[in-house]
Design a protein around this motif. Sequence first.
Motif, PDB file in Angstrom:
ATOM      1  N   TYR A   1     -18.112  -1.953  25.070  1.00  0.00           N
ATOM      2  CA  TYR A   1     -17.941  -0.580  24.603  1.00  0.00           C
ATOM      3  C   TYR A   1     -19.250  -0.027  24.037  1.00  0.00           C
ATOM      4  O   TYR A   1     -19.679   1.077  24.372  1.00  0.00           O
ATOM      5  CB  TYR A   1     -16.839  -0.587  23.547  1.00  0.00           C
ATOM      6  CG  TYR A   1     -16.611   0.685  22.807  1.00  0.00           C
ATOM      7  CD1 TYR A   1     -15.837   1.696  23.375  1.00  0.00           C
ATOM      8  CD2 TYR A   1     -17.140   0.890  21.542  1.00  0.00           C
ATOM      9  CE1 TYR A   1     -15.612   2.869  22.688  1.00  0.00           C
ATOM     10  CE2 TYR A   1     -16.917   2.052  20.857  1.00  0.00           C
ATOM     11  CZ  TYR A   1     -16.154   3.041  21.430  1.00  0.00           C
ATOM     12  OH  TYR A   1     -15.934   4.192  20.758  1.00  0.00           O
ATOM     13  N   ASP A   2     -19.903  -0.872  23.220  1.00  0.00           N
ATOM     14  CA  ASP A   2     -21.169  -0.426  22.652  1.00  0.00           C
ATOM     15  C   ASP A   2     -22.228  -0.238  23.721  1.00  0.00           C
ATOM     16  O   ASP A   2     -23.075   0.643  23.620  1.00  0.00           O
ATOM     17  CB  ASP A   2     -21.663  -1.444  21.614  1.00  0.00           C
ATOM     18  CG  ASP A   2     -20.919  -1.286  20.304  1.00  0.00           C
ATOM     19  OD1 ASP A   2     -20.288  -0.232  20.121  1.00  0.00           O
ATOM     20  OD2 ASP A   2     -20.959  -2.209  19.475  1.00  0.00           O
TER      21      ASP A   2
ATOM     22  N   ARG B   1     -21.525   3.122  25.704  1.00  0.00           N
ATOM     23  CA  ARG B   1     -21.764   4.375  24.986  1.00  0.00           C
ATOM     24  C   ARG B   1     -23.158   4.403  24.379  1.00  0.00           C
ATOM     25  O   ARG B   1     -23.583   5.410  23.859  1.00  0.00           O
ATOM     26  CB  ARG B   1     -20.701   4.584  23.912  1.00  0.00           C
ATOM     27  CG  ARG B   1     -20.926   3.789  22.681  1.00  0.00           C
ATOM     28  CD  ARG B   1     -19.700   3.743  21.799  1.00  0.00           C
ATOM     29  NE  ARG B   1     -19.964   2.857  20.679  1.00  0.00           N
ATOM     30  CZ  ARG B   1     -20.245   3.288  19.452  1.00  0.00           C
ATOM     31  NH1 ARG B   1     -20.257   4.560  19.175  1.00  0.00           N
ATOM     32  NH2 ARG B   1     -20.501   2.433  18.500  1.00  0.00           N
ATOM     33  N   GLY B   2     -23.849   3.289  24.454  1.00  0.00           N
ATOM     34  CA  GLY B   2     -25.180   3.221  23.886  1.00  0.00           C
ATOM     35  C   GLY B   2     -26.248   3.271  24.960  1.00  0.00           C
ATOM     36  O   GLY B   2     -26.502   4.323  25.546  1.00  0.00           O
TER      37      GLY B   2
ATOM     38  N   LEU C   1     -25.359   4.944  28.420  1.00  0.00           N
ATOM     39  CA  LEU C   1     -25.185   6.391  28.356  1.00  0.00           C
ATOM     40  C   LEU C   1     -26.525   7.088  28.174  1.00  0.00           C
ATOM     41  O   LEU C   1     -26.808   8.104  28.810  1.00  0.00           O
ATOM     42  CB  LEU C   1     -24.226   6.753  27.216  1.00  0.00           C
ATOM     43  CG  LEU C   1     -23.939   8.241  27.043  1.00  0.00           C
ATOM     44  CD1 LEU C   1     -23.386   8.828  28.327  1.00  0.00           C
ATOM     45  CD2 LEU C   1     -22.963   8.482  25.924  1.00  0.00           C
TER      46      LEU C   1
ATOM     47  N   ALA D   1     -13.067  15.037  21.331  1.00  0.00           N
ATOM     48  CA  ALA D   1     -13.970  13.883  21.324  1.00  0.00           C
ATOM     49  C   ALA D   1     -15.263  14.190  22.068  1.00  0.00           C
ATOM     50  O   ALA D   1     -16.342  13.750  21.681  1.00  0.00           O
ATOM     51  CB  ALA D   1     -13.278  12.689  21.946  1.00  0.00           C
TER      52      ALA D   1
ATOM     53  N   LEU E   1     -19.526  14.467  21.193  1.00  0.00           N
ATOM     54  CA  LEU E   1     -20.570  13.893  22.038  1.00  0.00           C
ATOM     55  C   LEU E   1     -21.667  14.917  22.317  1.00  0.00           C
ATOM     56  O   LEU E   1     -22.862  14.630  22.197  1.00  0.00           O
ATOM     57  CB  LEU E   1     -19.921  13.443  23.344  1.00  0.00           C
ATOM     58  CG  LEU E   1     -20.779  12.766  24.375  1.00  0.00           C
ATOM     59  CD1 LEU E   1     -21.194  11.408  23.871  1.00  0.00           C
ATOM     60  CD2 LEU E   1     -20.025  12.620  25.664  1.00  0.00           C
TER      61      LEU E   1
ATOM     62  N   ALA F   1      -6.302   7.362  27.960  1.00  0.00           N
ATOM     63  CA  ALA F   1      -6.862   7.097  26.639  1.00  0.00           C
ATOM     64  C   ALA F   1      -6.304   8.075  25.623  1.00  0.00           C
ATOM     65  O   ALA F   1      -6.116   7.741  24.460  1.00  0.00           O
ATOM     66  CB  ALA F   1      -8.378   7.199  26.680  1.00  0.00           C
TER      67      ALA F   1
ATOM     68  N   ILE G   1      -9.232  -0.312  24.069  1.00  0.00           N
ATOM     69  CA  ILE G   1     -10.703  -0.325  24.035  1.00  0.00           C
ATOM     70  C   ILE G   1     -11.257  -0.473  25.445  1.00  0.00           C
ATOM     71  O   ILE G   1     -12.216   0.190  25.825  1.00  0.00           O
ATOM     72  CB  ILE G   1     -11.206  -1.452  23.132  1.00  0.00           C
ATOM     73  CG1 ILE G   1     -10.630  -1.269  21.728  1.00  0.00           C
ATOM     74  CG2 ILE G   1     -12.726  -1.450  23.073  1.00  0.00           C
ATOM     75  CD1 ILE G   1     -10.839  -2.449  20.840  1.00  0.00           C
ATOM     76  N   TRP G   2     -10.614  -1.326  26.231  1.00  0.00           N
ATOM     77  CA  TRP G   2     -11.046  -1.475  27.625  1.00  0.00           C
ATOM     78  C   TRP G   2     -10.895  -0.165  28.381  1.00  0.00           C
ATOM     79  O   TRP G   2     -11.749   0.217  29.169  1.00  0.00           O
ATOM     80  CB  TRP G   2     -10.238  -2.558  28.344  1.00  0.00           C
ATOM     81  CG  TRP G   2     -10.675  -3.931  27.990  1.00  0.00           C
ATOM     82  CD1 TRP G   2      -9.941  -4.871  27.332  1.00  0.00           C
ATOM     83  CD2 TRP G   2     -11.949  -4.528  28.254  1.00  0.00           C
ATOM     84  NE1 TRP G   2     -10.680  -6.015  27.173  1.00  0.00           N
ATOM     85  CE2 TRP G   2     -11.915  -5.843  27.730  1.00  0.00           C
ATOM     86  CE3 TRP G   2     -13.117  -4.090  28.877  1.00  0.00           C
ATOM     87  CZ2 TRP G   2     -12.993  -6.701  27.815  1.00  0.00           C
ATOM     88  CZ3 TRP G   2     -14.191  -4.958  28.965  1.00  0.00           C
ATOM     89  CH2 TRP G   2     -14.125  -6.247  28.443  1.00  0.00           C
TER      90      TRP G   2
ATOM     91  N   MET H   1     -15.594   5.597  29.748  1.00  0.00           N
ATOM     92  CA  MET H   1     -17.005   5.886  29.468  1.00  0.00           C
ATOM     93  C   MET H   1     -17.905   5.330  30.561  1.00  0.00           C
ATOM     94  O   MET H   1     -18.863   5.983  30.970  1.00  0.00           O
ATOM     95  CB  MET H   1     -17.406   5.284  28.122  1.00  0.00           C
ATOM     96  CG  MET H   1     -16.795   6.004  26.957  1.00  0.00           C
ATOM     97  SD  MET H   1     -17.204   5.170  25.455  1.00  0.00           S
ATOM     98  CE  MET H   1     -16.531   6.311  24.269  1.00  0.00           C
TER      99      MET H   1
END
Lengths: 223, 346, 435
Positions: free
Chosen positions: A7-8, A11-12, A15, A97, A101, A167, A177-178, A184
């Motif tokens: 996940y990190d 989105r990190g 992204l 959400a 962003l 989601a 989370i998956w 994402m």
Amino acid sequence: MKDVVFYDFVRGPLLKFALFVFFAGISYRFFRVVFLGLPADYAKPKGNPYLMAVKKIIIKPTMGWTFNEIFSRRAINFIGGFLFHLGFLGLTFFVPAHALLWKEIIGISLPVMPSLIVDILTYSALGSLIALTLHRALNPVLKLLTGKDEYFANLLVALILFTGLLANKWAGGGLYIWLLSMHMLLADLLILYIPFSRLSHFVYYFLSVGFMGWNAGKRGVSF
Amino acid sequence: MHSLYEIFKRNGYTRRDFLRYVALLVSAVGFPPSFLPNAVKALESKPKPVVIWLEFQDCAGCSESFIRSTSLLPADVLLDYLSLEYHETLMAPSGLQAEEAKREAIERYKGEYILIVEGSVSPKYKGVYCTIGGKSNEEILKEASKHARLIIAVGSCACWGGIPHAEPNPTGAMPISEILKDKKVVHIPGCPPIGDVMVATIVGFVMTGREPALDNLGRPKTFYGQTIHDRCYRRPFYNAGKFASSFEDEGAKKGYCLYKLGCKGPITRNACATVRWNGGLSFPIQSGHPCFGCSEPDFWDRSFLYSPLSVVEGGFGWKKVLAGIAVGSALGLGSAYINKKLRGVK
Amino acid sequence: MVEFKEQIGRTEIEKFYEFCKKGINMEVASYLEACVRCGICAEACLFYMGENISGRIDPTLTPAYKADLLRDIYRENYTIIGRIKKLLGLGVKIKPEDLKEQIKLAFYTCTMCDRCTKACPMGIDTPKLVSIVRGALTYAGLTPKDLADATNLSLEKGSPLGVDTQTFLKRLEFISEEYEVDIPVDKKPAEYLYLPSSIELMKFPSSVASAVKVLNKSGVSWSMSTKAHEATNFGIFAQSKEATKEMLSRVLEGAKELDVKYIIAPECGHAYQSMRFIAPNLFPEEWNFEVLNIVEFIDRMVETGRLSINRKVLMEKSTLHDSCQIGRRGGVLKEPRRILGMLAEDFRDSVLIPEHNICCGGGGGVLVIKDADYYRQKAFLSKMTLFDKVGAKTVVCYCANCMLALNTGAKELNRDYRFVSIVELVAEAIEEGEE
């Protein structure tokens, strides 16, 4: 793999990389065309080409609707296309959400939509995307024009809409989370894919519709 | 050894009380109601579990949480039933006697006792940062775990390394599962974990004789299967985009979603939103504070506690947007120039 | 000279490729990049519609498909991925059959009517793209035979129908005798230069006579020229820059000699298009005339009060056919409607928005190409739907080429439409007004 690590990652670094490629890629594609230049036109225009170009860029999406006989044969394209673009753009920018962003990306706080409108837009965008894809697969003209890219893009966008919908709606336990990461990841892929595909048509819209309006202004026609 | 039923009787409870609590336990552990007869039989006949509780680099917060579990068993029964043969904070003996008692307990209950570990292990420099009675913590852990029937790591420190493990990690703290690589460890993370969850896990083990169903990180699925976000009573506000932007604003007063204040609920697996704390009274979000994801690995290092989640990790900003556009434009200009050269003059 | 070759060899393919590559600029590139493959243009194309009416679907008639070879060539020379593909040997491989197909797509089934542009959600100007393909085919010497012959004839003799100066003068003499009009030729000083098209001259002489009547009646000083006696320009059908320039230079020469301020284009689409929008770019220094279409001229005269139309001369139900090159691509759309409103008793417009009108099917040189007859007849079917929608049998045109195409189509398909020229109606109205 730990889900949060994934996940990190999506989105990190991923992204950030995707966004950079996106902004560089679309401006590359835009300016690659713009800097090709244009021969000078000495014919005296009949109207105001520049004004018309701006006007057409603003009103062009509604112009096709005036063609009654085309509309009646291709209502699915017009209505489906309209709903899809409305939904996709609306959802990209104005879902709560996503607004956060965008705040982080461009530093501007966008207004947000109530959840009822989010739902309506999602369902209509997803539905019209499926209808358009089926139409693409069945119509003889579109069969000739369509390549693999179109189906891939449609699949990608449909998956993004679908995972986003899940989601938002589904309390899926730890899979949440998956699911979110998948949403994402697919969005990252889409952002990466846009500059390399026909999905970047949104930048050329301004050029080609601008030219169309410019020509209309030059010739003094209103349409 | 006494069974749970016997302890209930001794403390003046009726059989009706016992059955009521067993039913509660069965549902808390996540078994179906049809399991109730089996559970009653097990708790009537099986002797109370022997627990050895080790503490390493910890704050004793998990122990505090444990002894405050009030909703699953009456307090007097609980401390009687879960007999802590060795617990550095709670036991009366000290010094050599205490160490002797532990050795004896391990010897006597070989292969039967439950080992609970609180706090991270520090094997760095031969365990110089954490020694008890001249033994390094790593040595103590290995010794105690050798004959344990079940090993439970409580708290984020024992499960993931926790706060001692956070940057820059001066003591080389690590989770116990890294020391006990060949052993199965049940993880009950949290800072601290919910007391009721710890109790339910232990009693559930007594009832079935097996360790609970675990997920890929070794956490009981019953309690760590869902995210806080999934079960949060403020979730509708999240979907509707109603957020509190500061702790004082109108949104915070109205009880809106705390996402913008850095709530890590969406990525945190715990039972806070369902079991809740202090006998089901409340949990952080309910009291107006965002969840900061204490039960997730490396929660302390992930970012500032109050920075929201969905944003680009580390931020992007218009400067990078402009940089991207500048790079793209330069490339586009170059490409167009070359293409024009190659096109030739028309 | 425009060539016509039967055999397609390597050199032709290379020349085609080279021309396509050179023809790309910012406008063309943005059109090529912008296509989203929605296929809506097919429904706007009169050839596709015509096939549909007769129950067949021919997807290759889709305008977007016409530019696909050009698009591939563009990709290969202007994009990184395309260049890499070309290096790996996955580039465009043009076979002689592909060029044959391009001839069909660009010359037979496209009249450059611009209707697809108006329907396209991305505003892609397909005629612009087709004109590049046409230019490339002409450059490679693959112009269809009939079109090449007509172009060469007009380069040689001055007119696609072989009207040279002698024939021109003879024909004018005949017209002035037959219709009792005075025709000033090479008269100085003149403010206006009128150029007839040879189609009118040979096939619709009354049309020329009517124009002369209108010009005389309006009282402006005008003249015809022996040098600039042909308005049509087959160079732009073949998209041969040299031919276009050569033919326009004759007009320029004649206009310069008479020292006129205005050039009046006749009822001919490409004549107006070439003189109004193309000539200023070919002769940026010298071309300083104002170019008017005859319809525009009439409207202007009526507005300034030099002509007055008081009588209705068209009694039956009638509709208007717009010439694409004068109307949709020339901006003369309100004028014919205003004039027709004064002339006709029962005028019904067949389209809500004038720009939606369907082409006659014979524009862009399609009319002269015999091989394209099948497609032209199909196109006439789709044009007919508009006439039948309003139920009019009388159709007013303001382009001789359209009239010829429509007449031919009607004859071939046995329909009893009557096509009349708007200038003739005007001439009739002002004449009757005198009596």
